[in-house]
Design a protein around this motif. Sequence first.
Motif, short mmCIF file in Angstrom:
data_model
loop_
_atom_site.label_atom_id
_atom_site.label_comp_id
_atom_site.label_asym_id
_atom_site.label_seq_id
_atom_site.Cartn_x
_atom_site.Cartn_y
_atom_site.Cartn_z
N MET A 213 -40.25 -19.44 -17.58
CA MET A 213 -39.85 -18.20 -18.23
C MET A 213 -38.58 -18.49 -19.01
O MET A 213 -37.57 -18.90 -18.43
N VAL A 214 -38.64 -18.27 -20.30
CA VAL A 214 -37.57 -18.75 -21.18
C VAL A 214 -37.00 -17.60 -22.01
O VAL A 214 -37.76 -16.86 -22.66
N GLY A 215 -35.68 -17.45 -22.00
CA GLY A 215 -35.05 -16.46 -22.89
C GLY A 215 -34.11 -15.54 -22.16
O GLY A 215 -33.35 -15.95 -21.28
N ASP A 216 -34.19 -14.26 -22.52
CA ASP A 216 -33.28 -13.26 -21.98
C ASP A 216 -33.87 -12.66 -20.70
O ASP A 216 -34.44 -11.58 -20.70
N LEU A 217 -33.74 -13.40 -19.61
CA LEU A 217 -34.40 -12.99 -18.37
C LEU A 217 -33.69 -11.81 -17.71
O LEU A 217 -34.25 -11.12 -16.86
N LYS A 218 -32.45 -11.57 -18.14
CA LYS A 218 -31.70 -10.43 -17.61
C LYS A 218 -32.26 -9.11 -18.16
O LYS A 218 -32.54 -8.18 -17.41
N ASN A 219 -32.43 -9.07 -19.46
CA ASN A 219 -32.76 -7.79 -20.10
C ASN A 219 -34.23 -7.57 -20.42
O ASN A 219 -34.62 -6.47 -20.77
N SER A 220 -35.04 -8.63 -20.34
CA SER A 220 -36.44 -8.47 -20.76
C SER A 220 -37.28 -7.75 -19.71
O SER A 220 -37.58 -8.28 -18.65
N ARG A 221 -37.72 -6.54 -20.06
CA ARG A 221 -38.57 -5.77 -19.14
C ARG A 221 -39.92 -6.47 -18.95
O ARG A 221 -40.57 -6.32 -17.92
N VAL A 222 -40.32 -7.25 -19.96
CA VAL A 222 -41.61 -7.94 -19.86
C VAL A 222 -41.57 -8.98 -18.74
O VAL A 222 -42.48 -9.05 -17.90
N VAL A 223 -40.51 -9.75 -18.71
CA VAL A 223 -40.35 -10.77 -17.65
C VAL A 223 -40.37 -10.09 -16.28
O VAL A 223 -41.03 -10.56 -15.35
N HIS A 224 -39.65 -8.99 -16.16
CA HIS A 224 -39.57 -8.30 -14.87
C HIS A 224 -40.96 -7.86 -14.40
O HIS A 224 -41.32 -8.03 -13.24
N ALA B 103 -46.01 -14.99 -25.58
CA ALA B 103 -44.80 -14.25 -25.96
C ALA B 103 -45.22 -12.83 -26.30
O ALA B 103 -46.25 -12.63 -26.96
N PRO B 104 -44.45 -11.83 -25.87
CA PRO B 104 -44.83 -10.45 -26.19
C PRO B 104 -44.59 -10.15 -27.67
O PRO B 104 -45.18 -9.21 -28.21
N LEU B 105 -43.70 -10.93 -28.30
CA LEU B 105 -43.25 -10.67 -29.67
C LEU B 105 -42.55 -9.32 -29.72
O LEU B 105 -42.81 -8.49 -28.85
N PRO B 106 -41.70 -8.99 -30.64
CA PRO B 106 -41.39 -9.81 -31.80
C PRO B 106 -40.56 -11.05 -31.45
O PRO B 106 -39.99 -11.13 -30.37
N ARG B 107 -40.53 -11.99 -32.40
CA ARG B 107 -39.68 -13.17 -32.22
C ARG B 107 -38.50 -13.04 -33.17
O ARG B 107 -38.60 -12.35 -34.19
N PHE B 108 -37.45 -13.74 -32.84
CA PHE B 108 -36.25 -13.58 -33.66
C PHE B 108 -35.49 -14.90 -33.67
O PHE B 108 -34.40 -15.01 -33.12
N PHE C 127 -44.02 -27.44 -17.50
CA PHE C 127 -44.67 -26.12 -17.61
C PHE C 127 -46.19 -26.22 -17.85
O PHE C 127 -46.64 -27.07 -18.61
N ASP C 128 -46.93 -25.29 -17.23
CA ASP C 128 -48.32 -25.06 -17.63
C ASP C 128 -48.39 -23.86 -18.57
O ASP C 128 -49.24 -23.78 -19.44
N VAL C 129 -47.48 -22.92 -18.34
CA VAL C 129 -47.38 -21.75 -19.20
C VAL C 129 -45.92 -21.58 -19.59
O VAL C 129 -45.04 -21.59 -18.72
N LEU C 130 -45.66 -21.45 -20.89
CA LEU C 130 -44.30 -21.11 -21.33
C LEU C 130 -44.32 -19.65 -21.74
O LEU C 130 -45.03 -19.27 -22.67
N SER C 131 -43.58 -18.82 -21.01
CA SER C 131 -43.50 -17.41 -21.33
C SER C 131 -42.17 -17.16 -22.03
O SER C 131 -41.11 -17.18 -21.41
N ASP C 132 -42.26 -16.97 -23.34
CA ASP C 132 -41.04 -16.82 -24.15
C ASP C 132 -40.66 -15.35 -24.32
O ASP C 132 -41.53 -14.49 -24.46
N THR C 133 -39.36 -15.08 -24.28
CA THR C 133 -38.89 -13.73 -24.65
C THR C 133 -37.67 -13.85 -25.54
O THR C 133 -36.81 -14.70 -25.30
#
Length: 322
Positions: free
Chosen positions: A176-187, A282-287, A238-244
């Motif tokens: 799980m890669v990115g903003d793991l604090k704020n991403s509701r998707v990761v949660h 990735a849920p997108l959008p990307r930035f 990784f087998d799956v990279l979940s980007d946020t």
Amino acid sequence: MKLPFQHLLKASQFDPSLLKILFDEARELELRTKSLELRVKNSELRIENFGDGKILATVFWEPSTRTRFSFETAMLKLGGKVISNYSMETSSSITKGETLYDTAKTISSFADIIAMRHPKEGAVAEFAKGSSVPVINAGDGSGDHPTQALLDIYTIWKWRNYSDFKSAFGELTIGMVGDLKNSRVVHSQIELLKFFGCKFILVAPNALKLPQKYKDLMKENHCEFSETENLEKVIGDFDVLSDTRIQQERFESEEEFKKYRTFYQIDKKMMTKAKQEMIVIAPLPRFGELLEEVDSDPRAKYFEQVRNGVIVRMALIKGMIK
Ligand code: NCD
């Protein structure tokens, strides 16, 4: 198929058996969509008569491209109709001081089911208290985004050839890669994946690490996990990279956000360090963190996810509407 709850507010409302019921329905719809859409006449979108006379209201206080269109497409494909307000934030009676409760009372007098998004965690639950029809959380602040996580997990299941959940998910290492604090998707993803014994590698800047409550949840469910700031060092596992993306709107200042904006960059070079069989979701959008040059890589699944989202939301609407 009927789901045993009135509202969908949190991903944690699903356990593996409920997930199986929903995904089987979604898979069935996917097969039927493929064969039926070929025969659907001209502009006629529907593949079902299920939604006849039924109305979905999309009630969004935050911007959306995928989630909102996806819900609306799902209802149209079910043969239902859609009502909406282009921005609840600026053009609903909320601007005159109306409460969420009264707003819900009103909209649920018109619609049979409601998909709602709001910047405040818990606001969808508050709204649901006033609603006489099912409410689906389409994202509440940094809290939950259950339908996104459902379509993410469905995408993984499909990639794993729809096999039984234990073998589909149990063997996987999920990065799980990115903003793991704020991403509701990761949660929400963690709430759904916690049952299957997969391994997690959490990759985030130190200031944006996964909140403790989700780490506790992993521990309680005997999920192995490790944390690092360094993507390059661990991507090969990784087998799956979940980007946020870094969640700009949850930061107090632009300066603070800019520190992390390009902390990670998933580009062609980075992808050479990953397994050949790994997938990127990735849920997108990307930035800036996930480059367009990766799109042609067969491991990139994020636009397939968008399509799966319609199917999963069709199954949900079918399962929840009265
Ligand atoms: C996500 C969201 O809104 O939380 N987007 C989506 O629904 N597809 C992710 C994000 O905005 O980063």
